[in-house]
Write an enzyme that holds these catalytic residues in place. Structure first.
Site, PDB file in Angstrom:
ATOM      1  N   ASP A  34      49.107  44.048  40.428  1.00 53.67           N
ATOM      2  CA  ASP A  34      48.459  43.242  41.469  1.00 53.67           C
ATOM      3  C   ASP A  34      48.441  44.084  42.747  1.00 53.67           C
ATOM      4  O   ASP A  34      49.462  44.667  43.122  1.00 53.67           O
ATOM      5  CB  ASP A  34      49.267  41.946  41.669  1.00 53.67           C
ATOM      6  CG  ASP A  34      48.498  40.899  42.453  1.00 53.67           C
ATOM      7  OD1 ASP A  34      48.000  41.220  43.558  1.00 53.67           O
ATOM      8  OD2 ASP A  34      48.409  39.760  41.989  1.00 53.67           O
ATOM      9  N   ILE A  35      47.271  44.209  43.385  1.00 51.47           N
ATOM     10  CA  ILE A  35      47.196  45.068  44.587  1.00 51.47           C
ATOM     11  C   ILE A  35      47.829  44.408  45.809  1.00 51.47           C
ATOM     12  O   ILE A  35      48.055  45.069  46.807  1.00 51.47           O
ATOM     13  CB  ILE A  35      45.755  45.512  44.941  1.00 51.47           C
ATOM     14  CG1 ILE A  35      44.793  44.343  44.999  1.00 51.47           C
ATOM     15  CG2 ILE A  35      45.265  46.593  44.004  1.00 51.47           C
ATOM     16  CD1 ILE A  35      43.464  44.708  45.638  1.00 51.47           C
ATOM     17  N   GLN A  97      44.469  28.798  40.924  1.00 51.62           N
ATOM     18  CA  GLN A  97      43.766  29.985  40.424  1.00 51.62           C
ATOM     19  C   GLN A  97      42.710  30.444  41.425  1.00 51.62           C
ATOM     20  O   GLN A  97      41.973  29.627  41.986  1.00 51.62           O
ATOM     21  CB  GLN A  97      43.090  29.659  39.075  1.00 51.62           C
ATOM     22  CG  GLN A  97      42.454  30.864  38.411  1.00 51.62           C
ATOM     23  CD  GLN A  97      41.887  30.552  37.020  1.00 51.62           C
ATOM     24  OE1 GLN A  97      41.739  29.386  36.649  1.00 51.62           O
ATOM     25  NE2 GLN A  97      41.568  31.598  36.265  1.00 51.62           N
ATOM     26  N   HIS A 103      44.845  35.200  33.530  1.00 50.57           N
ATOM     27  CA  HIS A 103      45.845  36.241  33.751  1.00 50.57           C
ATOM     28  C   HIS A 103      47.216  35.608  33.940  1.00 50.57           C
ATOM     29  O   HIS A 103      47.335  34.515  34.477  1.00 50.57           O
ATOM     30  CB  HIS A 103      45.481  37.115  34.958  1.00 50.57           C
ATOM     31  CG  HIS A 103      45.205  36.336  36.201  1.00 50.57           C
ATOM     32  ND1 HIS A 103      43.994  35.736  36.436  1.00 50.57           N
ATOM     33  CD2 HIS A 103      45.978  36.044  37.264  1.00 50.57           C
ATOM     34  CE1 HIS A 103      44.022  35.116  37.606  1.00 50.57           C
ATOM     35  NE2 HIS A 103      45.232  35.276  38.126  1.00 50.57           N
ATOM     36  N   HIS A 105      50.884  36.313  35.680  1.00 50.31           N
ATOM     37  CA  HIS A 105      51.617  37.109  36.665  1.00 50.31           C
ATOM     38  C   HIS A 105      53.027  37.353  36.120  1.00 50.31           C
ATOM     39  O   HIS A 105      53.706  36.402  35.713  1.00 50.31           O
ATOM     40  CB  HIS A 105      51.774  36.333  37.973  1.00 50.31           C
ATOM     41  CG  HIS A 105      50.493  35.992  38.664  1.00 50.31           C
ATOM     42  ND1 HIS A 105      50.048  36.678  39.770  1.00 50.31           N
ATOM     43  CD2 HIS A 105      49.572  35.033  38.429  1.00 50.31           C
ATOM     44  CE1 HIS A 105      48.894  36.138  40.181  1.00 50.31           C
ATOM     45  NE2 HIS A 105      48.588  35.139  39.396  1.00 50.31           N
TER      46      HIS A 105
HETATM   47  P1  5GP Z   1      45.459  33.808  40.860  1.00 54.23           P
HETATM   48  O1  5GP Z   1      45.774  32.894  42.006  1.00 54.23           O
HETATM   49  O2  5GP Z   1      44.014  33.736  40.450  1.00 54.23           O
HETATM   50  O3  5GP Z   1      46.405  33.602  39.732  1.00 54.23           O
HETATM   51  O4  5GP Z   1      45.791  35.246  41.400  1.00 54.23           O
HETATM   52  C1  5GP Z   1      44.865  36.277  41.573  1.00 54.23           C
HETATM   53  C2  5GP Z   1      45.675  37.522  41.893  1.00 54.23           C
HETATM   54  O5  5GP Z   1      44.794  38.619  41.894  1.00 54.23           O
HETATM   55  C3  5GP Z   1      46.374  37.515  43.252  1.00 54.23           C
HETATM   56  O6  5GP Z   1      47.763  37.688  43.053  1.00 54.23           O
HETATM   57  C4  5GP Z   1      45.750  38.669  44.008  1.00 54.23           C
HETATM   58  O7  5GP Z   1      46.688  39.366  44.787  1.00 54.23           O
HETATM   59  C5  5GP Z   1      45.203  39.529  42.896  1.00 54.23           C
HETATM   60  N1  5GP Z   1      44.019  40.294  43.209  1.00 54.23           N
HETATM   61  C6  5GP Z   1      42.928  39.890  43.913  1.00 54.23           C
HETATM   62  N2  5GP Z   1      41.991  40.856  43.940  1.00 54.23           N
HETATM   63  C7  5GP Z   1      42.497  41.898  43.222  1.00 54.23           C
HETATM   64  C8  5GP Z   1      41.976  43.193  42.883  1.00 54.23           C
HETATM   65  O8  5GP Z   1      40.868  43.579  43.252  1.00 54.23           O
HETATM   66  N3  5GP Z   1      42.776  43.988  42.126  1.00 54.23           N
HETATM   67  C9  5GP Z   1      44.017  43.585  41.690  1.00 54.23           C
HETATM   68  N4  5GP Z   1      44.720  44.443  40.953  1.00 54.23           N
HETATM   69  N5  5GP Z   1      44.528  42.383  41.998  1.00 54.23           N
HETATM   70  C10 5GP Z   1      43.770  41.541  42.759  1.00 54.23           C
END
Ligand code: 5GP
Length: 140
Positions: A34-35, A97, A103, A105
């Site tokens: 995660d970036i 989400q 995905h 984490h």
């Molecule tokens: P969600 O809330 O959908 O489970 O989390 C999305 C995750 O994607 C977040 O933790 C966010 O930091 C990560 N993220 C968002 N954009 C990017 C990206 O361009 N590259 C990577 N590696 N992670 C991302």
């Protein structure tokens, strides 16, 4: 439920259209850092096949992602000297989400150290590269 959008960020990463700090890949799963890590080594594990989230993923792909998340968690314990691992998975906006390709984490944790808030700070590229290299080596 909304249909899968093939132009989401993670779909582009899976197709190689956007870069990522890869830590693991096989025929059915892909894992990268995660970036904006909530803790050093924060990894995302995805099925390669399109799935918006837990509500539409085929059970076989979900099971494989869980298997790889476990492998990543075990490797993180060593690589990051973790005391524990937090595993999270969010579904639809109401469920937290943000990116709509399933995905998981996997986040290494140290005793007494709180996670950063979600998406709060972009990690430096050299730090991500170093962490990805170490984790990928432990998973190879
Ligand atoms: P969600 O809330 O959908 O489970 O989390 C999305 C995750 O994607 C977040 O933790 C966010 O930091 C990560 N993220 C968002 N954009 C990017 C990206 O361009 N590259 C990577 N590696 N992670 C991302």
């Amino acid at each position: 439920m909304t249909a899968y959008d093939p132009n989401n960020i993670f779909a582009k990463i899976l197709r190689g259209e956007l870069p990522s700090y890869k830590v693991y890949e096989d025929d059915k799963a892909f894992a990268f850092l995660d970036i904006m890590p909530r803790a050093p080594g924060h990894t995302l594990v995805l099925p390669k096949a399109p799935a918006r989230n837990i509500l539409d993923v085929p059970t076989g792909d979900l099971a494989h992602v869980a298997t790889i998340a476990q492998k990543v968690a075990k490797a993180q314990m060593n690589v990051f000297g973790a005391d524990g691992v937090t595993v999270q998975q969010f579904n639809e906006s109401a469920g937290g989400q943000v990116v709509f390709h399933l995905h998981v984490h996997v986040i290494p944790r140290k005793s007494g150290v709180a996670m950063k808030p979600p998406a709060s700070e972009k990690e430096k590229p050299d730090v991500l590269a170093e962490h990805a290299k170490k984790l990928a080596a432990a998973l190879s």
